[in-house]
Design a protein around this motif. Sequence first.
Motif, PDB file in Angstrom:
ATOM      1  N   THR A 187      35.065  42.619  45.902  1.00  0.00           N
ATOM      2  CA  THR A 187      34.884  41.370  45.079  1.00  0.00           C
ATOM      3  C   THR A 187      33.701  40.939  44.307  1.00  0.00           C
ATOM      4  N   GLY A 188      32.489  41.488  44.865  1.00  0.00           N
ATOM      5  CA  GLY A 188      31.154  41.188  44.638  1.00  0.00           C
ATOM      6  C   GLY A 188      30.400  40.380  45.648  1.00  0.00           C
ATOM      7  N   ALA A 189      31.537  39.691  46.706  1.00  0.00           N
ATOM      8  CA  ALA A 189      30.762  38.718  47.613  1.00  0.00           C
ATOM      9  C   ALA A 189      30.127  39.589  48.381  1.00  0.00           C
ATOM     10  N   VAL A 190      29.037  39.065  49.256  1.00  0.00           N
ATOM     11  CA  VAL A 190      27.958  39.601  50.365  1.00  0.00           C
ATOM     12  C   VAL A 190      28.233  39.029  51.632  1.00  0.00           C
ATOM     13  N   SER A 191      28.465  39.976  52.500  1.00  0.00           N
ATOM     14  CA  SER A 191      28.455  39.571  54.142  1.00  0.00           C
ATOM     15  C   SER A 191      27.017  40.039  54.663  1.00  0.00           C
ATOM     16  N   LYS A 192      26.443  39.010  55.348  1.00  0.00           N
ATOM     17  CA  LYS A 192      25.231  39.380  56.124  1.00  0.00           C
ATOM     18  C   LYS A 192      25.618  39.270  57.780  1.00  0.00           C
ATOM     19  N   PRO A 220      37.876  44.300  50.771  1.00  0.00           N
ATOM     20  CA  PRO A 220      37.207  45.596  51.456  1.00  0.00           C
ATOM     21  C   PRO A 220      35.756  45.872  50.877  1.00  0.00           C
ATOM     22  N   VAL A 221      35.160  46.752  51.683  1.00  0.00           N
ATOM     23  CA  VAL A 221      33.525  46.912  51.408  1.00  0.00           C
ATOM     24  C   VAL A 221      33.270  48.101  50.800  1.00  0.00           C
ATOM     25  N   ALA A 222      32.553  47.847  49.785  1.00  0.00           N
ATOM     26  CA  ALA A 222      32.204  48.815  48.861  1.00  0.00           C
ATOM     27  C   ALA A 222      30.732  49.603  49.350  1.00  0.00           C
ATOM     28  N   GLY A 261      37.587  32.252  46.430  1.00  0.00           N
ATOM     29  CA  GLY A 261      36.332  31.566  45.883  1.00  0.00           C
ATOM     30  C   GLY A 261      35.298  31.836  46.627  1.00  0.00           C
ATOM     31  N   TRP A 262      35.421  32.605  47.791  1.00  0.00           N
ATOM     32  CA  TRP A 262      34.054  32.842  48.767  1.00  0.00           C
ATOM     33  C   TRP A 262      33.399  34.004  48.094  1.00  0.00           C
TER      34      TRP A 262
END
Length: 295
Positions: free
Chosen positions: A208-213, A186-188, A138-139
């Motif tokens: 997954t659609g999640a974003v890391s900054k 994994p990173v797209a 859920g992240w």
Amino acid sequence: MRIGLLGTGPWARLAHAPGLAAHQRVDFAGVWGRNPAKAAELASEYGVATYDDVDDLFADVEAVAIALPPAVQGPLALRAAQAGKHLFLDKPVALTAAESGEIARTLSSAGLHSVVYFTRRFLPSLAGFLTEAAAEGGWVEARVDHAGTIYDEGNPFGESPWRREMGGLWDVGPHAVALVVPVLGPVAEVSAMVAPHDMTHLMLRHTTGAVSKITLSVDVPPAAAREDAVLFGEAGIRSIPNPDWDPILAYGTALDALLAGDTTMDAAFGTSVTAVLEAAAESASGGRVVTVAVR
Ligand SMILES: NC(=O)c1ccc[n+]([C@@H]2O[C@H](COP(=O)([O-])OP(=O)(O)OC[C@H]3O[C@@H](n4cnc5c(N)ncnc54)[C@H](OP(=O)(O)O)[C@@H]3O)[C@@H](O)[C@H]2O)c1
């Protein structure tokens, strides 16, 4: 497992040599370095052999630990894998996913084990947190700041030519990427921007659609140095623990993983991290979003 060490620099002295000497199920065979006098000095501290020729070291061991700059590690790691040796690699495995991937495939096809020493990921409290967070799910977002300085007085890493050239993206970037991938996936694709003080800002879109900054630097003003990571999602806002930096404890856990053939942080995982960094470098220089080739 009988292991030989390549490298005589600060990280070989601070982590690899004491880590190899401390582990109960490892036999620290000896040291090779391009400077034979430095290799002999480090080897004598631990009462182990000095190898003048790297092939003599390969012939005498079952595994090779490497504490060399990434551009030097890559070709030697491939030679060691081709010689049938398990590998204890440091981060980043290499400067291209193609080179790192060749090492990973050579190891895999020979049934050899590997670990990449993403130091904090091997600290048990952090590993436990990440496993639980990944299971919870859920992240939707992560933020990682890994911004410090290597140029303060007495810092052994400030003298390192490859760090001065490659900066925080390649030095501390591997740790940050290895922190978010197990939780967000994994990173797209990657977008990166570079600013003064070696500040590198990354936006990673995970599959997954999640974003890391992610903010990286090895040259921030000391008063602005920080190391901080936070997850955001359905469970709320959660800080990723930042346990005390204990490279010898982490080294022991990483050796356990190597002995057990644990693939969680093997050369294939290291290749996926290198692919993100390579895409980030391309994005920063080209000013566009770059798709990550290896996931
Ligand atoms: N996991 C972690 O938390 C962590 C922390 C620190 C470092 N590291 C990694 O550990 C590795 C080594 O770091 P370091 O700080 O010790 O680096 P470094 O000071 O830049 O260099 C280490 C060693 O590389 C040797 N070397 C440099 N160029 C070479 C070449 N062309 N051929 C053969 N040897 C060469 C140096 O030899 P000389 O002594 O003769 O110059 C020295 O023995 C890096 O990959 C770094 O990312 C990981």
